[in-house]
Design a protein around this motif. Structure first.
Motif, PDB file in Angstrom:
ATOM      1  N   ALA A  24      -0.526  -5.322   9.907  1.00 41.52           N
ATOM      2  CA  ALA A  24      -1.674  -6.217   9.713  1.00 41.52           C
ATOM      3  C   ALA A  24      -1.460  -7.583  10.359  1.00 41.52           C
ATOM      4  O   ALA A  24      -2.344  -8.442  10.284  1.00 41.52           O
ATOM      5  N   GLY A  25      -0.294  -7.790  10.987  1.00 35.69           N
ATOM      6  CA  GLY A  25      -0.060  -9.025  11.734  1.00 35.69           C
ATOM      7  C   GLY A  25       0.798 -10.057  11.044  1.00 35.69           C
ATOM      8  O   GLY A  25       0.961 -11.174  11.545  1.00 35.69           O
ATOM      9  N   PHE A  26       1.382  -9.728   9.896  1.00 38.09           N
ATOM     10  CA  PHE A  26       2.271 -10.664   9.210  1.00 38.09           C
ATOM     11  C   PHE A  26       3.641 -10.673   9.873  1.00 38.09           C
ATOM     12  O   PHE A  26       4.117  -9.643  10.364  1.00 38.09           O
ATOM     13  N   PRO A  45     -10.147  -4.265  10.590  1.00 34.36           N
ATOM     14  CA  PRO A  45     -10.250  -4.423   9.146  1.00 34.36           C
ATOM     15  C   PRO A  45     -11.051  -3.293   8.501  1.00 34.36           C
ATOM     16  O   PRO A  45     -11.965  -2.735   9.116  1.00 34.36           O
ATOM     17  N   ASP A  46     -10.703  -2.978   7.273  1.00 34.88           N
ATOM     18  CA  ASP A  46     -11.446  -1.977   6.514  1.00 34.88           C
ATOM     19  C   ASP A  46     -12.799  -2.575   6.120  1.00 34.88           C
ATOM     20  O   ASP A  46     -12.850  -3.535   5.346  1.00 34.88           O
ATOM     21  N   PRO A  47     -13.905  -2.028   6.594  1.00 38.89           N
ATOM     22  CA  PRO A  47     -15.218  -2.618   6.284  1.00 38.89           C
ATOM     23  C   PRO A  47     -15.628  -2.452   4.826  1.00 38.89           C
ATOM     24  O   PRO A  47     -16.577  -3.096   4.371  1.00 38.89           O
ATOM     25  N   LEU A  48     -14.907  -1.600   4.068  1.00 40.47           N
ATOM     26  CA  LEU A  48     -15.254  -1.363   2.669  1.00 40.47           C
ATOM     27  C   LEU A  48     -14.512  -2.309   1.714  1.00 40.47           C
ATOM     28  O   LEU A  48     -14.784  -2.305   0.514  1.00 40.47           O
ATOM     29  N   VAL A  49     -13.571  -3.095   2.236  1.00 37.63           N
ATOM     30  CA  VAL A  49     -12.882  -4.080   1.394  1.00 37.63           C
ATOM     31  C   VAL A  49     -13.746  -5.334   1.330  1.00 37.63           C
ATOM     32  O   VAL A  49     -14.152  -5.883   2.356  1.00 37.63           O
ATOM     33  N   GLY A  63      -2.748   5.259   5.173  1.00 43.30           N
ATOM     34  CA  GLY A  63      -2.988   4.157   6.098  1.00 43.30           C
ATOM     35  C   GLY A  63      -4.057   3.189   5.659  1.00 43.30           C
ATOM     36  O   GLY A  63      -4.696   2.536   6.501  1.00 43.30           O
ATOM     37  N   LEU A  64      -4.267   3.039   4.353  1.00 39.74           N
ATOM     38  CA  LEU A  64      -5.309   2.159   3.851  1.00 39.74           C
ATOM     39  C   LEU A  64      -4.867   0.701   3.734  1.00 39.74           C
ATOM     40  O   LEU A  64      -5.691  -0.211   3.797  1.00 39.74           O
ATOM     41  N   ALA A  65      -3.582   0.475   3.526  1.00 39.31           N
ATOM     42  CA  ALA A  65      -3.114  -0.882   3.219  1.00 39.31           C
ATOM     43  C   ALA A  65      -3.282  -1.850   4.382  1.00 39.31           C
ATOM     44  O   ALA A  65      -3.748  -2.981   4.195  1.00 39.31           O
ATOM     45  N   ALA A  66      -2.884  -1.446   5.586  1.00 37.08           N
ATOM     46  CA  ALA A  66      -2.960  -2.370   6.725  1.00 37.08           C
ATOM     47  C   ALA A  66      -4.399  -2.792   7.032  1.00 37.08           C
ATOM     48  O   ALA A  66      -4.679  -3.992   7.167  1.00 37.08           O
ATOM     49  N   PRO A  67      -5.361  -1.862   7.139  1.00 38.00           N
ATOM     50  CA  PRO A  67      -6.752  -2.304   7.346  1.00 38.00           C
ATOM     51  C   PRO A  67      -7.298  -3.116   6.173  1.00 38.00           C
ATOM     52  O   PRO A  67      -8.081  -4.045   6.372  1.00 38.00           O
TER      53      PRO A  67
END
Length: 295
Positions: free
Chosen positions: A282-284, A152-156, A243-247
């Motif tokens: 992202a696992g969907f 996961p993106d830690p900044l979201v 590549g920002l969307a998946a994390p």
């Protein structure tokens, strides 16, 4: 996929099957309505969340809820508000809902829901309500119930109320991009902004914000005890392809499944290849298909 052919070979001015009735539901039907929705909690998360939060009185719900079923037993539903949304609609129910909608006149800005049901409903409504501004016939419904396979993106994180004015332009841009019209038309965006405020206050707006700008964002628009639905996914145009969307989605999935609902879902246009690829990363997984008719 169910077939909806011969049932609708009647005169388009009267599509209701003989003996078929639609009933306007009220609070006495609350438990029965939720029982119908809970047969498929992911597909029906929008309608179920509205009923759970607001009840069935049209003034609070912002819509009428129509019911249909043999012998008074509630089998199918149709949410008739800003969106016309069939729920578990049998072929007879689709015809009855179309008849009710035609007699009432169009009050919705879209017809949306399970693809087979919306396709059948629109076939009956189109002669009087058409042409549509846009039809999106294939919108995969996707869901994830497990840990995402990407970090996961830690900044979201959740958006704070003092960041409303930072989030607002990104939400307007996303809506305009997705729907084709600005949410500021009509009331200047007051209702859309009020909804965004509500999502922030309830901890359902997420974003990556850098230097006062939204880089990635999404909201959770519908919530029930079983499932929630992500909406409004947006990446700043100059940041796309990085590549920002998946994390980002992975971060939302982790937090949503921990604190909001166990099943996290969304639906996406089939032609949005980059988004579908990001959701898969992202696992969907795809579990069904929606269709939307936009006016």
């Amino acid at each position: 996929m169910r077939r909806y052919g011969p049932v609708y070979a009647s005169n388009m001015l009267r599509v209701r099957p003989p003996g078929s009735t639609v009933r306007l539901l009220d609070e006495r039907d609350h438990a029965a309505v939720l029982a119908v929705c809970d047969r498929d909690p992911v597909t029906n998360v929008f309608v179920s969340s509205r009923v759970r939060a607001l009840g069935l009185q049209p003034g609070r719900l912002g819509a009428q809820m129509w019911g249909h079923g043999p012998g008074g037993r509630l089998e199918s539903l149709c949410y008739a508000g800003a969106n016309l949304v069939p729920v578990a609609a049998t072929p007879d129910a689709v015809a009855a809902f179309a008849d009710r909608a035609l007699r009432q006149g169009r009050r919705c800005s879209s017809v949306v829901g399970p693809a087979a049901e919306v396709q059948a409903l629109w076939a009956l409504l189109r002669p009087r309500w058409g042409p549509a501004r846009e039809i999106r016939p294939v919108q995969p419904v996707m869901v994830t119930a497990g840990p995402p396979p990407v970090a996961p993106d830690p900044l979201v994180r959740r958006v704070r109320m003092d960041e409303l004015d930072i989030l607002w332009p990104a939400c307007v841009a996303m809506f305009t991009e997705e729907v084709g019209v600005s949410p500021t038309l009509g009331d200047g965006g007051a209702s859309y902004r009020a909804r965004l405020e509500q999502l922030i206050r309830s901890g359902r707006a997420f974003a990556r914000i850098e230097h006062g700008q939204v880089i990635f964002k999404a909201e959770i628009g519908a919530v029930t005890p079983q499932a929630c639905q992500i909406q409004g996914v947006w990446v700043r145009p100059e940041c796309r392809g990085q590549g920002l969307a998946a994390p980002g989605m992975a971060a939302i999935v982790l937090e949503a499944s921990r604190s909001i609902a166990p099943l996290v879902s969304l639906y996406v246009n089939d032609f949005n290849t980059p988004a579908r690829a990001a959701y898969l990363r992202a696992g969907f997984v795809e579990t069904g298909r929606f269709m939307s008719v936009l006016f």
